[in-house]
Design an enzyme around this catalytic site. Structure first.
Site, short mmCIF file in Angstrom:
data_model
loop_
_atom_site.label_atom_id
_atom_site.label_comp_id
_atom_site.label_asym_id
_atom_site.label_seq_id
_atom_site.Cartn_x
_atom_site.Cartn_y
_atom_site.Cartn_z
N VAL A 77 53.50 -52.22 -50.47
CA VAL A 77 53.38 -51.03 -51.32
C VAL A 77 51.99 -50.96 -51.93
O VAL A 77 51.34 -49.90 -51.94
CB VAL A 77 54.46 -51.04 -52.42
CG1 VAL A 77 54.23 -49.88 -53.39
CG2 VAL A 77 55.85 -50.93 -51.80
N PRO A 129 47.71 -62.86 -56.63
CA PRO A 129 47.50 -64.23 -56.15
C PRO A 129 47.47 -64.30 -54.63
O PRO A 129 46.70 -65.07 -54.05
CB PRO A 129 48.70 -65.01 -56.72
CG PRO A 129 49.20 -64.18 -57.86
CD PRO A 129 48.92 -62.76 -57.49
N PRO A 154 54.28 -16.30 -21.70
CA PRO A 154 54.65 -15.08 -20.98
C PRO A 154 55.16 -13.94 -21.86
O PRO A 154 55.40 -12.86 -21.35
CB PRO A 154 55.75 -15.56 -20.03
CG PRO A 154 56.36 -16.73 -20.73
CD PRO A 154 55.24 -17.41 -21.45
N ASP A 204 45.65 -9.20 -26.66
CA ASP A 204 45.91 -8.60 -25.36
C ASP A 204 47.19 -7.78 -25.39
O ASP A 204 47.99 -7.87 -26.33
CB ASP A 204 46.05 -9.70 -24.29
CG ASP A 204 44.70 -10.06 -23.67
OD1 ASP A 204 43.71 -9.37 -23.96
OD2 ASP A 204 44.65 -11.02 -22.90
N LYS A 235 44.40 -4.65 -21.63
CA LYS A 235 44.06 -4.00 -20.38
C LYS A 235 45.33 -3.73 -19.59
O LYS A 235 46.32 -4.45 -19.71
CB LYS A 235 43.14 -4.90 -19.54
CG LYS A 235 41.86 -5.31 -20.23
CD LYS A 235 41.09 -6.32 -19.41
CE LYS A 235 39.84 -6.80 -20.12
NZ LYS A 235 39.11 -7.84 -19.35
N GLY A 259 48.04 -13.49 -23.17
CA GLY A 259 49.26 -13.84 -22.50
C GLY A 259 49.02 -15.00 -21.56
O GLY A 259 47.91 -15.20 -21.06
N GLY A 260 50.05 -15.80 -21.31
CA GLY A 260 49.91 -16.92 -20.37
C GLY A 260 48.96 -17.97 -20.87
O GLY A 260 48.99 -18.38 -22.04
N ASP A 261 48.07 -18.42 -20.00
CA ASP A 261 47.08 -19.44 -20.32
C ASP A 261 45.69 -18.82 -20.22
O ASP A 261 45.40 -18.11 -19.24
CB ASP A 261 47.20 -20.62 -19.35
CG ASP A 261 46.24 -21.74 -19.70
OD1 ASP A 261 46.70 -22.74 -20.28
OD2 ASP A 261 45.04 -21.62 -19.39
N THR A 311 51.59 -20.81 -18.67
CA THR A 311 51.13 -19.76 -17.76
C THR A 311 52.31 -19.04 -17.11
O THR A 311 53.29 -19.65 -16.69
CB THR A 311 50.20 -20.33 -16.68
OG1 THR A 311 49.89 -19.28 -15.75
CG2 THR A 311 50.84 -21.48 -15.92
N MET A 316 49.56 -9.83 -11.20
CA MET A 316 49.00 -8.47 -11.24
C MET A 316 48.96 -7.88 -9.84
O MET A 316 48.01 -7.19 -9.46
CB MET A 316 47.59 -8.50 -11.86
CG MET A 316 47.56 -9.03 -13.28
SD MET A 316 45.89 -9.29 -13.94
CE MET A 316 45.41 -10.80 -13.07
N GLY A 336 59.27 -11.29 -17.57
CA GLY A 336 59.88 -12.61 -17.66
C GLY A 336 60.16 -13.04 -19.09
O GLY A 336 59.31 -12.90 -19.96
#
Length: 423
Positions: free
Chosen positions: A26, A46, A178, A201, A223, A254-256, A284, A330, A359
């Site tokens: 302690v 001590p 996703p 995004d 986009k 989105g994703g990675d 991803t 895409m 998804g």
């Protein structure tokens, strides 16, 4: 409700002498905490534990290998007693009280003039919890609060900028997965909770934007296929400009961010302009969205490898074999052309193909066909982005694959399937 006679505060002990009486585990923990606060620590005991001896040997504290004396409290700012001997601890506490020195008595919390809280540090926030003298209860609460801060469930964002952080803007490229809010990483969620500006995004966990503080600015740069209202060069500039203003910027994708997400370009641009940048990998969609439909991208006996490409890319270099999975991102708009290109490269027309729209979202839909039929099916059922297309024998594993998979007329569409699918 009982009223505790305590006044929560925090001690700034940098460079100030403090005393620890005791040499066990302690005492070692308390000495380490006091050293972390910058105090000049003297330990009187001590016998000292190995941990304390290591600190003393390194010159980080002073160890007096003897029993306690009343004069040991002279000139110190704070005392921690943890000898394990109630009589000694009580004497130290009385001596400190006589000199109006705050003292934590580890043997008797009721008689102690001060309590040591359970402490955790998250980012630059220090959590200190007292729980009525119950240390285990305090530790449990501390851990729960720290976890909530780490995961972004509690607001960790700075509200007042100190002189030390006034110009310390940064950018975090966060892969949001996703789209399901539960699939962002803990690190990504935490950074989102700290953000001053979010550059968002169209895809990814959009619902999390509703949980941000009203004064967090959200800049939309989403986009759609064939329509890029905010060009990539402008996105790069926004990230750097906002960070140079001292903001914590999160680029929520989105994703990675490094899987067909142009995250590498954004990170490079930030570094070129002297902006600190962190990349937080995401789940991803190339792997997770097929999994949402029960389709593995690799499967023993069916496929040992896979390729991830966009529907806008040439497919001539991709292995044209049913045992090598092809994942198209895409790719809905050019699905017919992509199917024809893969067939010309040697992939049979009866190669299984699965399309997973939205998804993990409530409106998820799975369409299964063959290389020869999938374009007509997609057109007939109105398949649209966001969607992931999986080509190869692994599609047979999906629970939505028909039982007689090799016949010519097995094409199927399953609308509005649950978010969680099991085989």
């Amino acid at each position: 409700m009982a009223i505790q006679d305590i006044y929560p505060t925090a001690l700034r002990l940098l460079g100030r002498p403090v005393l620890v009486v005791g040499g066990g585990p302690v005492a070692a923990r308390r000495a380490k905490g006091l050293l972390d606060a910058g105090a000049r620590v003297t330990v009187v005991a001590p016998v000292a534990s190995a941990a304390l001896r290591e600190l003393a040997d390194a010159g980080l504290l002073t160890w007096e290998p003897r029993t306690y004396r009343t004069e040991d409290v002279d000139g110190v700012w704070f005392v921690q007693t943890a000898t394990g001997d109630a009589a000694v601890d009580t004497q130290v506490s009385k001596d400190a009280e006589a000199q109006r020195i705050w003292c934590v008595n580890a043997s008797d919390h009721e008689a102690s003039a001060a309590w040591t809280p359970a402490v955790a540090v998250v980012d630059d926030v220090k959590i200190a919890i007292n729980a009525g003298g119950d240390p285990r209860r305090a530790m449990a609460l501390r851990d729960a609060v720290a976890t909530a801060l780490e995961t972004g469930d509690l607001p960790l964002r700075r509200r007042r900028t100190s002189k030390d952080t006034a110009s310390a803007g940064s950018v975090a490229l966060v892969g949001g997965g996703p789209g399901d809010t539960g699939l962002i990483t803990v690190r990504g969620r935490r950074l989102l909770g700290q953000a001053d500006v979010v550059v968002a995004d169209r895809l990814g966990p959009r619902e999390l934007l509703n949980e941000l503080s009203p004064d967090v600015r959200v800049i939309e740069v989403g986009k759609t296929p064939g329509h890029h209202p905010v060009p990539q060069s402008e996105i790069n500039r926004i990230l750097v400009d906002e960070a140079l203003k001292g903001n914590r910027v999160v680029r929520l994708k989105g994703g990675d961010p490094y899987v067909l997400g142009r995250g590498g370009e954004e990170a490079e641009f930030c570094r070129q302009h002297g902006v600190e940048v962190e990349v937080v990998s995401g789940v991803t969609s190339a792997i997770s969205v097929p999994a949402a439909a029960g389709i593995p991208v690799t499967h023993r006996g069916l496929a040992k490898g896979f390729s991830v490409v966009t529907g806008h890319e040439e497919l001539s270099e991709v292995p044209a074999r049913a045992d090598h999975t092809i994942v198209l991102l895409m790719g809905v708009g050019q699905l017919r052309e992509s199917a024809a290109a893969l067939h010309s490269a040697g992939l049979p027309q009866d190669t299984p193909v699965g399309i997973v729209e939205n998804g993990y979202l409530p409106n998820q839909r799975v369409t299964i066909g063959t290389l020869g039929s999938i374009a007509d099916q997609a057109e007939a059922t109105g398949v649209a982005n966001p969607a992931v297309i999986v080509i190869g024998d692994v599609v047979r594993v999906s629970p939505f694959a028909p039982s007689h998979f090799k016949t010519a007329d097995y094409g199927t569409t399953t609308p509005n399937k649950p978010r969680v699918l099991t085989t």
